[in-house]
Design a protein around this motif. Structure first.
Motif, short mmCIF file in Angstrom:
data_model
loop_
_atom_site.label_atom_id
_atom_site.label_comp_id
_atom_site.label_asym_id
_atom_site.label_seq_id
_atom_site.Cartn_x
_atom_site.Cartn_y
_atom_site.Cartn_z
N VAL A 1 65.16 64.71 56.74
CA VAL A 1 63.98 65.27 56.09
C VAL A 1 63.18 64.10 55.54
O VAL A 1 63.73 63.16 54.97
CB VAL A 1 64.35 66.25 54.95
N GLY A 2 61.88 64.14 55.76
CA GLY A 2 61.04 63.01 55.39
C GLY A 2 60.24 63.26 54.13
O GLY A 2 59.86 64.39 53.83
N VAL A 3 59.98 62.18 53.40
CA VAL A 3 59.06 62.22 52.27
C VAL A 3 57.98 61.16 52.52
O VAL A 3 58.28 60.05 52.96
CB VAL A 3 59.76 61.96 50.92
N PRO A 4 56.72 61.50 52.29
CA PRO A 4 55.64 60.59 52.67
C PRO A 4 55.54 59.36 51.78
O PRO A 4 55.79 59.42 50.57
CB PRO A 4 54.39 61.46 52.55
N VAL A 5 55.17 58.25 52.42
CA VAL A 5 54.85 57.00 51.72
C VAL A 5 53.52 56.50 52.25
O VAL A 5 53.31 56.45 53.47
CB VAL A 5 55.92 55.92 51.93
N ASP A 6 52.63 56.14 51.36
CA ASP A 6 51.30 55.68 51.72
C ASP A 6 51.12 54.23 51.29
O ASP A 6 51.61 53.82 50.23
CB ASP A 6 50.23 56.55 51.04
N ALA A 7 50.44 53.45 52.12
CA ALA A 7 50.28 52.03 51.83
C ALA A 7 49.55 51.79 50.51
O ALA A 7 49.81 50.80 49.82
CB ALA A 7 49.54 51.34 52.97
N ARG A 8 48.65 52.68 50.14
CA ARG A 8 47.86 52.47 48.93
C ARG A 8 48.39 53.24 47.72
O ARG A 8 48.34 52.75 46.60
CB ARG A 8 46.40 52.84 49.19
N GLU B 1 62.26 58.08 54.22
CA GLU B 1 60.82 57.97 54.02
C GLU B 1 60.11 58.17 55.36
O GLU B 1 60.69 57.97 56.42
CB GLU B 1 60.48 56.60 53.43
N SER B 2 58.86 58.56 55.28
CA SER B 2 58.07 58.77 56.49
C SER B 2 56.68 58.17 56.26
O SER B 2 55.91 58.70 55.46
CB SER B 2 57.95 60.26 56.79
N PRO B 3 56.43 57.02 56.90
CA PRO B 3 57.18 56.30 57.94
C PRO B 3 58.36 55.53 57.35
O PRO B 3 58.47 55.38 56.14
CB PRO B 3 56.13 55.34 58.52
N THR B 4 59.18 55.01 58.26
CA THR B 4 60.32 54.22 57.82
C THR B 4 60.77 53.27 58.93
O THR B 4 60.24 53.30 60.05
CB THR B 4 61.50 55.14 57.42
N TYR B 5 61.74 52.43 58.61
CA TYR B 5 62.32 51.51 59.57
C TYR B 5 62.98 52.32 60.69
O TYR B 5 63.89 53.11 60.43
CB TYR B 5 63.34 50.62 58.86
N PRO B 6 62.55 52.16 61.93
CA PRO B 6 63.00 53.08 62.99
C PRO B 6 64.48 53.07 63.27
O PRO B 6 65.08 54.12 63.53
CB PRO B 6 62.20 52.63 64.22
N HIS B 7 65.14 51.89 63.21
CA HIS B 7 66.56 51.86 63.55
C HIS B 7 67.42 52.50 62.47
O HIS B 7 68.57 52.85 62.72
CB HIS B 7 67.01 50.42 63.81
N ALA B 8 66.84 52.68 61.28
CA ALA B 8 67.58 53.40 60.23
C ALA B 8 67.67 54.87 60.57
O ALA B 8 68.75 55.47 60.53
CB ALA B 8 66.91 53.19 58.88
N ASP C 1 60.01 61.63 63.24
CA ASP C 1 59.75 62.63 64.28
C ASP C 1 58.46 62.30 65.03
O ASP C 1 57.72 63.18 65.44
CB ASP C 1 59.63 64.03 63.65
N GLY C 2 58.21 61.01 65.24
CA GLY C 2 56.99 60.61 65.93
C GLY C 2 55.82 60.63 64.96
O GLY C 2 55.95 60.39 63.76
N GLY C 3 54.63 60.95 65.49
CA GLY C 3 53.45 60.96 64.66
C GLY C 3 52.95 59.55 64.37
O GLY C 3 53.28 58.59 65.07
N PHE C 4 52.13 59.41 63.33
CA PHE C 4 51.57 58.13 62.90
C PHE C 4 50.77 57.43 63.99
O PHE C 4 50.70 56.21 64.03
CB PHE C 4 52.68 57.21 62.34
N GLU C 5 50.14 58.25 64.85
CA GLU C 5 49.27 57.69 65.86
C GLU C 5 47.97 57.15 65.27
O GLU C 5 47.21 56.48 65.94
CB GLU C 5 48.96 58.73 66.94
N ARG C 6 47.72 57.42 64.00
CA ARG C 6 46.53 56.90 63.33
C ARG C 6 46.80 55.57 62.62
O ARG C 6 45.93 55.08 61.90
CB ARG C 6 45.99 57.92 62.32
N PHE C 7 48.00 55.01 62.84
CA PHE C 7 48.36 53.79 62.12
C PHE C 7 48.91 52.74 63.08
O PHE C 7 49.40 53.04 64.16
CB PHE C 7 49.42 54.10 61.06
N LEU C 8 48.81 51.49 62.64
CA LEU C 8 49.35 50.37 63.41
C LEU C 8 49.93 49.36 62.43
O LEU C 8 49.26 48.97 61.46
CB LEU C 8 48.25 49.71 64.23
N ARG C 9 51.17 48.93 62.67
CA ARG C 9 51.76 47.88 61.84
C ARG C 9 51.38 46.53 62.42
O ARG C 9 51.70 46.22 63.56
CB ARG C 9 53.28 48.02 61.79
N VAL C 10 50.70 45.73 61.61
CA VAL C 10 50.20 44.42 62.06
C VAL C 10 50.89 43.32 61.27
O VAL C 10 50.70 43.21 60.05
CB VAL C 10 48.67 44.32 61.88
#
Length: 480
Positions: free
Chosen positions: A220-227, A201-208, A433-442
């Protein structure tokens, strides 16, 4: 021994938005972006950065821009030049004295609030379980202590828990591991051959994704959205097009988004995976931490071929290094044959404690649920009130909310918060592959005072790097 090299292409993938949030000259923006990769741990110490010309070509900038960025990093102590080895990532001297235990670029202060690992303190039942487990120690000491399969009592307790949740399980289908991360790495070693495709999944748990890459997998990533959750069409298309050897997924309370996969998407996933010969690995590390709604049965209840990963860390305590794999006994046998090259068994004393705790999972979860609901509601309400431009979902469970910032400034925001003693993981950590600079895990797992401190610091950090459209010029070097 020569340093490991980061290719220009790989560096470019880690730098998708390096100029978007900065009004600084290009060389400053690039050096700041590279500095963030080091501090975040995405580019480890000792790695050789790409040659100046190669990185310039990959990023579409002049060689002078890259040369000046590297010179700035050398001046700040983040790069050293070694004869025959090029530019090697380094840690500035003033950060070496008190190293951050989790990431190579952080400073540990006395009042540091470290929120990179979303976790709760130990449940009260853990201390009680330790006391009860002591009575089994004499019998355990009669053995040699090397246990690659798992304590029979613990395996039975884990099997019973799966059965209670709608997945009939025999202890012969369970192997106990040294936490869930160990389970992921062991499965990667056995199921993935170099060059195999692995769906994540993209994003995903990094150590996986790190474990699957280390095993030689092509991700290969597949997108997951919080909503909206999973893009079911993209998931099916990717499965059919790439026929991955393994699909690593978190269908229940996904980390970091908190999403839960719908019944229709689960059915579609399993049908297509069966047709492509893909082994589905379902990670339930967060799966039982539901706050609202009714949990779905484990994914293997719909398809016995699904491999399940579980953990004691999130429910009971991170210091209890116990995880497990539920799978067909034939696969478990392959895992046991491969295991001695990586470890010689799961700690026996930890297993005795876990054996006492697992049968009490439901009671522990009831108390956890109350605390998590309070934390979630407080953090979500505070962020929505103080930072109304952010998209702050209220997840049905898990330990975090995946916040949409609206601008690609996650790393800069994290660094600005770090300057005030609050340490978070930037969104890019969770991208294969990086990215997700528009998101923050809180996270929302801490006590009330720490929740308030975190929100106040984020509000000030946002004003510095994102809220007024000022960019991040000059901010990163000052922070680190």
């Amino acid at each position: 021994m020569s340093p490991v090299s980061l290719s220009a292409r790989a560096a470019a993938l880690l730098l998708p938005d390096w100029r978007a949030a900065s009004g600084a000259p290009a060389y400053e923006a690039l050096s700041d972006a590279l500095r963030v990769l080091v501090i975040d741990g995405r580019v480890p110490l000792g790695v050789r950065l790409p040659a100046e010309r190669g990185l310039a070509d990959a990023l579409g900038v002049s060689r002078t821009t890259v040369a000046n960025a590297y010179a700035r990093l050398r001046s700040d102590g983040f790069l050293v030049s070694l004869r025959g080895s090029g530019s090697v990532v380094h840690l500035p001297r003033d950060l070496v004295g008190r190293p951050d235990p989790e990431r190579p670029g952080g400073v540990v202060g006395d009042d540091l609030l470290d929120l990179r690992k979303a976790a709760m303190h130990a449940a009260p039942e853990v201390a009680e379980a330790v006391e009860r487990a002591v009575r089994y120690v004499p019998a355990a000491l009669a053995g040699i202590g090397y246990d690659t399969v798992g304590d029979p009592g613990l395996r039975a307790a884990i099997a019973d828990r799966y059965t209670e949740r709608g997945l009939p399980t025999d202890p012969s289908q369970v192997v106990v591991t040294i936490g869930a991360q160990h389970a992921i790495a062991l499965l990667a070693r056995v199921l993935v051959r170099r060059g195999d495709t692995v769906l994540v999944e993209s994003p995903t748990y990094p150590h996986a994704h790190e474990a699957f890459r280390e095993a030689g997998g092509r991700l290969v990533g597949v997108p997951v959205d919080a909503r909206t959750g999973w893009d079911a069409t993209a998931l099916e298309t990717t499965l059919r097009r790439t026929a991955p050897a393994v699909a690593y997924l978190m269908p229940e309370l996904h980390n970091p988004t908190g999403a839960t996969m719908s019944a229709a998407t689960r059915e579609r996933l399993l049908t297509v995976a069966a047709s492509t010969g893909t082994v589905v690995v379902a990670d339930e590390t967060m799966g039982e931490l539901r706050i609202d709604g009714t949990p779905a049965p484990p994914l293997a209840a719909a398809d016995p071929a699904v491999v399940m990963i579980g953990s004691a860390a999130k429910v009971f305590w991170g210091g209890l290094r116990i995880g497990w794999i539920r799978a067909d006994p034939d696969l478990l046998q392959l895992l046991l044959l491969a295991r001695p090259t990586g470890d010689l068994g799961t700690p026996v004393l930890d297993q005795l404690v876990a054996r006492e705790l697992v049968p009490r999972t439901a009671a522990v979860l009831a108390a956890r649920r109350t605390a998590l609901r309070t934390g979630r509601d407080d953090v979500v309400a505070a962020l929505r009130a103080r930072l109304p431009e952010w998209d702050v979902p209220s997840p049905d469970g898990g330990l975090t909310t995946w916040v949409g910032l609206g601008r690609p400034v996650s790393s800069a925001l994290v660094l600005a918060a770090r300057a005030e003693g609050v340490v978070l993981a930037s969104g890019g950590v969770f991208g294969p592959d990086g990215g997700f600079e528009r998101f923050l895990r809180v996270p929302y797992t801490m006590g009330a005072a720490d929740r308030e401190r975190m929100v106040e610091v984020l509000e000030r950090a946002w004003a510095r790097v994102g809220g007024e459209g000022t960019g991040v010029r000059g901010s990163l070097a000052a922070v680190v």
